[in-house]
Design a protein around this motif. Structure first.
Motif, PDB file in Angstrom:
ATOM      1  N   ARG A  80       0.833  -1.198   0.000  1.00  0.00           N
ATOM      2  CA  ARG A  80       0.000   0.000   0.000  1.00  0.00           C
ATOM      3  C   ARG A  80       0.871   1.251   0.000  1.00  0.00           C
ATOM      4  O   ARG A  80       2.038   1.197   0.370  1.00  0.00           O
ATOM      5  N   CYS A  81       0.242   2.334  -0.392  1.00  0.00           N
ATOM      6  CA  CYS A  81       0.900   3.639  -0.353  1.00  0.00           C
ATOM      7  C   CYS A  81      -0.049   4.621   0.321  1.00  0.00           C
ATOM      8  O   CYS A  81      -1.206   4.749  -0.100  1.00  0.00           O
ATOM      9  N   GLU A  82       0.432   5.294   1.351  1.00  0.00           N
ATOM     10  CA  GLU A  82      -0.423   6.198   2.135  1.00  0.00           C
ATOM     11  C   GLU A  82      -1.706   5.493   2.574  1.00  0.00           C
ATOM     12  O   GLU A  82      -2.800   6.044   2.449  1.00  0.00           O
ATOM     13  N   ASN A 107      -2.845   1.043  -4.486  1.00  0.00           N
ATOM     14  CA  ASN A 107      -2.631   1.616  -5.816  1.00  0.00           C
ATOM     15  C   ASN A 107      -3.330   2.974  -5.987  1.00  0.00           C
ATOM     16  O   ASN A 107      -4.160   3.156  -6.897  1.00  0.00           O
ATOM     17  N   PRO A 114       5.545  10.119  -0.563  1.00  0.00           N
ATOM     18  CA  PRO A 114       4.576   9.195   0.042  1.00  0.00           C
ATOM     19  C   PRO A 114       5.266   8.071   0.802  1.00  0.00           C
ATOM     20  O   PRO A 114       6.441   7.762   0.595  1.00  0.00           O
ATOM     21  N   ARG A 115       4.492   7.445   1.679  1.00  0.00           N
ATOM     22  CA  ARG A 115       5.000   6.359   2.509  1.00  0.00           C
ATOM     23  C   ARG A 115       4.431   5.030   2.036  1.00  0.00           C
ATOM     24  O   ARG A 115       3.285   4.947   1.597  1.00  0.00           O
ATOM     25  N   LEU A 116       5.236   3.992   2.192  1.00  0.00           N
ATOM     26  CA  LEU A 116       4.906   2.673   1.688  1.00  0.00           C
ATOM     27  C   LEU A 116       4.657   1.710   2.848  1.00  0.00           C
ATOM     28  O   LEU A 116       5.252   1.842   3.917  1.00  0.00           O
ATOM     29  N   TRP A 131       3.702  -2.649   3.722  1.00  0.00           N
ATOM     30  CA  TRP A 131       3.526  -4.020   3.261  1.00  0.00           C
ATOM     31  C   TRP A 131       3.382  -4.947   4.460  1.00  0.00           C
ATOM     32  O   TRP A 131       3.666  -4.568   5.596  1.00  0.00           O
ATOM     33  N   TYR A 170      11.936  -0.114  -7.718  1.00  0.00           N
ATOM     34  CA  TYR A 170      10.901   0.762  -8.255  1.00  0.00           C
ATOM     35  C   TYR A 170      11.304   1.298  -9.621  1.00  0.00           C
ATOM     36  O   TYR A 170      12.489   1.357  -9.970  1.00  0.00           O
ATOM     37  N   TYR A 182       9.040   6.651   0.558  1.00  0.00           N
ATOM     38  CA  TYR A 182       9.404   6.324  -0.822  1.00  0.00           C
ATOM     39  C   TYR A 182      10.855   6.726  -1.052  1.00  0.00           C
ATOM     40  O   TYR A 182      11.241   7.865  -0.787  1.00  0.00           O
ATOM     41  N   TRP A 191       6.334  -0.413  -7.886  1.00  0.00           N
ATOM     42  CA  TRP A 191       7.294  -0.815  -6.858  1.00  0.00           C
ATOM     43  C   TRP A 191       7.010  -2.216  -6.350  1.00  0.00           C
ATOM     44  O   TRP A 191       5.886  -2.709  -6.407  1.00  0.00           O
ATOM     45  N   PHE A 217       1.726   3.688  -7.404  1.00  0.00           N
ATOM     46  CA  PHE A 217       1.072   4.912  -6.960  1.00  0.00           C
ATOM     47  C   PHE A 217       1.354   5.989  -7.977  1.00  0.00           C
ATOM     48  O   PHE A 217       2.276   5.873  -8.794  1.00  0.00           O
TER      49      PHE A 217
END
Length: 617
Positions: free
Chosen positions: A10-12, A16, A25-27, A29, A47, A77, A90, A110
């Motif tokens: 996921r991102c934020e 997607n 942004p922050r990742l 998993w 990435y 990121y 990524w 993202f």
């Protein structure tokens, strides 16, 4: 099952996402393993700007190499600041504490938002600006797409008011009440949509309908409207990128056409009036002749306030069926939905042209079993009306209003109504449920269910005090009391990130804060600013989100607001006791004498205020 696997990238907090506002942004998993006591020891992120085989590194890919860390949430990121409309693919690979190395995860992506607008705000000259209840205009634009392969297609859209967008007759999104409730004086959100599945070669039509919403409709209990502006306006910009490197841009401008349609008004507090006899078949589709439609007006309104959408959208979450139709002692027909809910009714109806269906909403019946609406007060009519066109079978559900209710009173209906004709549509911000509780005591388990239902009903883009009467405001005191419980039930981090940005935008230079966010109050008997516990939401809410989700950025982002509020309160103290300011105190406590008209509790306000000052400090 694989021995070690990375999944749910996921991102934020989102899967997607497109149209991100954040430049860094922050990742996130997750990992799973067939073994026990497994933790992440290292990770690497691969990435690229292109969807290539990231397992085979090339000059198009970047690799962080192995980073020793057990962090799998809020990972920054690793690339540079994002450009406008930049997409990043990524993947993640991890090594656990026993030396096992996972396969590289499935790819996620993202995409950043748009940095520079070419579109103009447009409005319909047919919509009056001096009426609280006004019709919803229809707007459309036809454009041609050449016979070329499309690489990517995006719609960037916003409104002053509310909007619903269509492409070639289909709804672009299931999101509701866009662009959302914000401090429109300071920021207006825009949304980003993928148009690829709906576009076609040849003629296409982008269209929208508008509602007054929080921007210009009846809002709050002071009878106010046009709070942020008197003009309903749309902003729309399509970017279609082709495989050959060319781009087609379609912007809202004075080439768009407009007409009034079947929605005579649709107001958050007052409900909706829909006249199906005024429907315009095919208005949002190609091959429609709009030569008799009027030209829109380009409005000289700022684009500087626009920000990318933040958090989850309000969505249709589920549908329920009513449990009974009753006749009250007052001889009224009442539908019992069996559950206090927030949303609206979807109704199937038959009748002749000009017949009307009309119904209003309530949460409870009185002690005699009659419909009870006195708690709604005068600025929330809570009534929907549908005028039939005479088709063999018709369906109605509103567009830009919602209600809090369990009971529905039928005011007008052409003939009998059956349970099968009625469906309740439940809506709220589409937060991910993260916690649940049940135990052997059914009453305690039911209490938890009631809490969840209350949260669903009051987390509709902002955290409100109630979803039914003429208030529905983002009371800061209510939010800080509930935020920890709410953050157990659901992932509220994106939701509160958005709302706290509005709170910070409302803060005065002296550090004082409003008691509702967005702040629309001003004519009350108490000041719209100040009060311990309410203002302390500026500290309690960011800290709770950090404490529950490990989100350091929300502390970094809101730290100036937190410090400014604390310094403001410090300036109001005498010997560390809070004095010389308005306070709600122990609001609505039941320790006042039974005959007291006061809503203030019996505890001294200075005592409550000082307790919160000590807690926040």
């Amino acid at each position: 099952m694989k021995k070690l696997e990375v999944y749910d990238l996921r991102c934020e907090y989102l899967i997607n996402p497109i149209g991100l506002e954040e430049n860094k942004p922050r990742l996130f998993w997750k990992l799973k393993s067939i073994s026990k006591n497994i933790v992440q020891k290292k990770y690497r992120i691969i990435y690229s700007n292109e969807l290539v085989d990231l397992n085979k590194l090339s000059d198009k890919c970047f690799d962080t190499d192995w980073i020793i860390s057990d962090q799998s949430t809020h990972v920054p990121y690793p690339g540079g600041a994002l450009n406008s409309e930049e997409r990043i693919f990524w993947q993640v690979q991890i090594e656990d504490n026993t030396g096992n190395i996972s396969e590289i995860s499935a790819p996620a992506f993202f995409e950043s938002g748009m940095k520079k607008w070419q579109a103009h705000w447009i409005s319909s000259p047919q919509v009056p600006k001096d009426k609280a209840l006004r019709p919803s205009p229809l707007l459309r634009k036809s454009f041609l797409i050449p016979e070329k392969k499309i690489k990517r297609a995006r719609l960037y859209s916003s409104a002053r008011g509310l909007y619903s967008s269509f492409l070639n007759g289909e709804k672009v999104t299931e999101a509701l009440f866009t662009p959302g409730c914000t401090n429109y004086k300071d920021r207006i959100l825009y949304q980003t949509y993928d148009l690829g599945p709906i576009l076609r070669s040849g003629e296409n039509v982008i269209a929208a309908s508008l509602g007054t919403g929080w921007y210009a409709g009846n809002y709050g209990y002071e009878g106010l409207w046009n709070i942020y502006g008197d003009t309903l306006a749309l902003l729309s910009e399509i970017h279609i990128d082709f495989e050959d490197g060319s781009r087609l841009t379609v912007c809202s401008d004075d080439s768009w056409k407009t007409s009034l349609g079947p929605i005579e008004y649709s107001d958050i507090n007052m409900g909706e009036s829909y006249n199906a006899g005024k429907e315009i078949p095919g208005w949002n589709s190609p091959d429609f002749d709009d030569t008799l439609w009027m030209n829109v007006v380009e409005e000289d309104l700022s684009l500087d306030l626009l920000q990318g959408h933040q958090g989850e959208y309000v969505q249709r979450i589920k549908e329920i069926k009513p449990i009974e139709i009753i006749k009250s002692p007052a001889a009224e027909i009442i539908i019992n939905m069996g559950q206090n809910m927030v949303g609206w009714l979807k109704v199937r109806i038959k009748g002749k042209a000009g017949d009307r269906l009309s119904f209003d909403f309530a949460e409870v019946l009185d002690k005699e079993g009659n419909f009870y609406t006195e708690n709604l007060r005068g600025n929330a009519d809570m009534k929907d009306t549908y005028t039939l066109k005479g088709a063999p079978e018709e369906f109605f559900e509103p567009s830009f209003t919602f209600h809090g209710f369990q009971y529905v009173r039928i005011l007008e209906h052409p003939g009998d109504i059956e349970l099968d004709d009625i469906t309740g549509v439940i809506i709220h911000s589409d937060m991910e449920q993260t916690g649940e509780f049940k135990c052997s005591d059914p009453m305690i388990s039911q209490l938890q269910k009631n809490i969840e239902w209350g949260q669903r009903g009051n987390f509709l883009d902002i955290p409100t005090d109630c979803p039914q009467r003429d208030e529905r405001l983002g009371w800061t005191g209510d939010a800080q009391v509930f935020i920890r419980t709410g953050s157990f039930n659901f992932n509220t981090a994106p939701f509160f990130t958005k709302w706290l940005r509005d709170m910070a935008s409302e803060q005065l230079e002296n550090g004082n804060l409003p008691v509702v966010v967005p702040n629309i109050l001003g004519g009350m008997n108490h000041p719209p600013y100040g009060s311990a516990a309410w203002g302390d939401a500026s500290i309690i809410c960011p800290w709770t989100i950090y404490d529950c989700f490990g989100d350091k950025r929300i502390l970094e982002e809101q730290y100036p607001m937190m410090v400014a509020w604390n310094e403001y309160v410090t300036g109001k103290t005498v010997d560390n006791i809070c004095k010389n300011d308005f306070h709600f105190g122990d609001w609505l406590a039941l320790d006042q004498p039974a005959d007291s008209p006061s809503c203030f509790g019996g505890t001294e306000k200075e005592q409550v205020a000082t307790a919160f000052y000590a807690y926040s400090t």
